[in-house]
Design an enzyme around this catalytic site. Sequence first.
Site, PDB file in Angstrom:
ATOM      1  N   THR A  50       0.826  -1.205   0.000  1.00 43.55           N
ATOM      2  CA  THR A  50       0.000   0.000   0.000  1.00 43.55           C
ATOM      3  C   THR A  50       0.861   1.257   0.000  1.00 43.55           C
ATOM      4  O   THR A  50       0.441   2.302  -0.493  1.00 43.55           O
ATOM      5  CB  THR A  50      -0.939  -0.006   1.216  1.00 43.55           C
ATOM      6  N   TYR A 137       4.346 -12.574   4.944  1.00 40.67           N
ATOM      7  CA  TYR A 137       3.190 -12.008   4.244  1.00 40.67           C
ATOM      8  C   TYR A 137       2.870 -12.848   3.018  1.00 40.67           C
ATOM      9  O   TYR A 137       3.663 -12.918   2.078  1.00 40.67           O
ATOM     10  CB  TYR A 137       3.509 -10.563   3.863  1.00 40.67           C
ATOM     11  N   LYS A 165       0.782 -12.722   7.868  1.00 42.19           N
ATOM     12  CA  LYS A 165      -0.251 -11.870   7.283  1.00 42.19           C
ATOM     13  C   LYS A 165      -0.927 -12.654   6.173  1.00 42.19           C
ATOM     14  O   LYS A 165      -0.313 -12.978   5.161  1.00 42.19           O
ATOM     15  CB  LYS A 165       0.333 -10.565   6.746  1.00 42.19           C
ATOM     16  N   ILE A 208      -3.783  -6.148   9.285  1.00 38.44           N
ATOM     17  CA  ILE A 208      -2.979  -5.119   8.631  1.00 38.44           C
ATOM     18  C   ILE A 208      -3.859  -4.616   7.502  1.00 38.44           C
ATOM     19  O   ILE A 208      -4.082  -5.300   6.511  1.00 38.44           O
ATOM     20  CB  ILE A 208      -1.640  -5.670   8.138  1.00 38.44           C
TER      21      ILE A 208
END
Length: 308
Positions: A50, A137, A165, A208
Site C-alpha cells: 500500500t 506475508y 499476514k 494489517i
Amino acid sequence: MSSPIDLSGVFPAMCTPFDDDQRIDFETLQTDAQRLEAAGVDGLVPVGSTGESATLSHDEHVQVVEAVIEAVDDVPVIAGTGSNNTREALELSERAADAGADGLLLISPYYNKPEQRGLIEHYRTIADAVDLPQIVYNVPSRTGRNIEPDTAVELASHENIAGFKAASGDLGQIGEIAERTTDEDFAVVSGDDALTVPTISVGGTGTISVAANIEPERTCAMVGAALDGDYERARNLHHELGPLFRGLFVETNPIPVKEAMQIRGYGPARMRSPLSRLANEYREDLEAVLADLERDTTEVADAAERDR
C-alpha cells in the site's frame, strides 16, 4: 531472541504521499501517522504494498520508516522490507532495524516463484540475521506463489518469526495455520479487510488494513468487538464498512485508497508510475461511500449528544 510485539488489533498499511515532483511528502506522511495514532490504532505499517514500496529506492524506504517512527509516540512501527531477492530483503531489513523499526513485514518473493523449500530458506535467512519480530506475508495474487500451511507452521517455530499476514482469500488455509500454531508465540493477522472478522473467528488476532487508513475508528471498533467475542457488533460494523472494503479494491491497491485519502483531505492521490489515478467511472461511487460513512458518523455523534 527479539523483543516480543503484540500483533493484536489494527495496523494500517500506510500510504506514501508524493508531491507534485513525485518526491515523498514527509510532512503529510508524518501528519497522517499522527492522525492514525490518535484514532487508536495498535501500530503502523509503512512501505508495504500500500505504501508503493516497489517504486521507492532503498534510501527512500529507510527515510519513510524513520519519518514515521519520529512522528508517533506510543505505537510500534512495522516496516515493509520484503523483496524477491533474499539479499535485497536482508539489506532492507537490516537498515529498517538500524532505523529503529519495531518489527518487519516481509512479502513472499514475487515473480521468480520459489518452491516451498526456497521460501523457508528465504525467511530463515532473514530471521537468523535480523533480531526483530518478523511477519511472513502471503498474498498469492501479487506474488504468484502461495505459502502453504506446512511452510507457515515450520516458519512459526523460529523465535524471530512472530506472525503471518494472510491475504490468500482461503479461510480454510488461514484457519489451519492458526490452529496448528496455537502452541507457538505466533499471530495470524488478516491482510484482507473483507475477511478480517472471519479471520479473527478462526483464531486471528487482528488486521494489517487498507481500510483503516480511511476509517480507523470504525475498523478498531470492529476488530475490538470481534476479539472480545461480540460478533453481533463486529458483524454490524463489518456490514457498515463493506461498501468501503469493496470500493478500495475496484482497481489495484493503493489506487482507490489514495483517491479516498484525497477526498477525505488526508493526503494527495498522486501515484508513481506505472500506477495511475483512479478511473473517473469509480470516483463518484467512492465519494458516495465516503459520504455515507460520514453521515452515519454524524448521526451517531448527534444521537450521543442528545442522550447526554
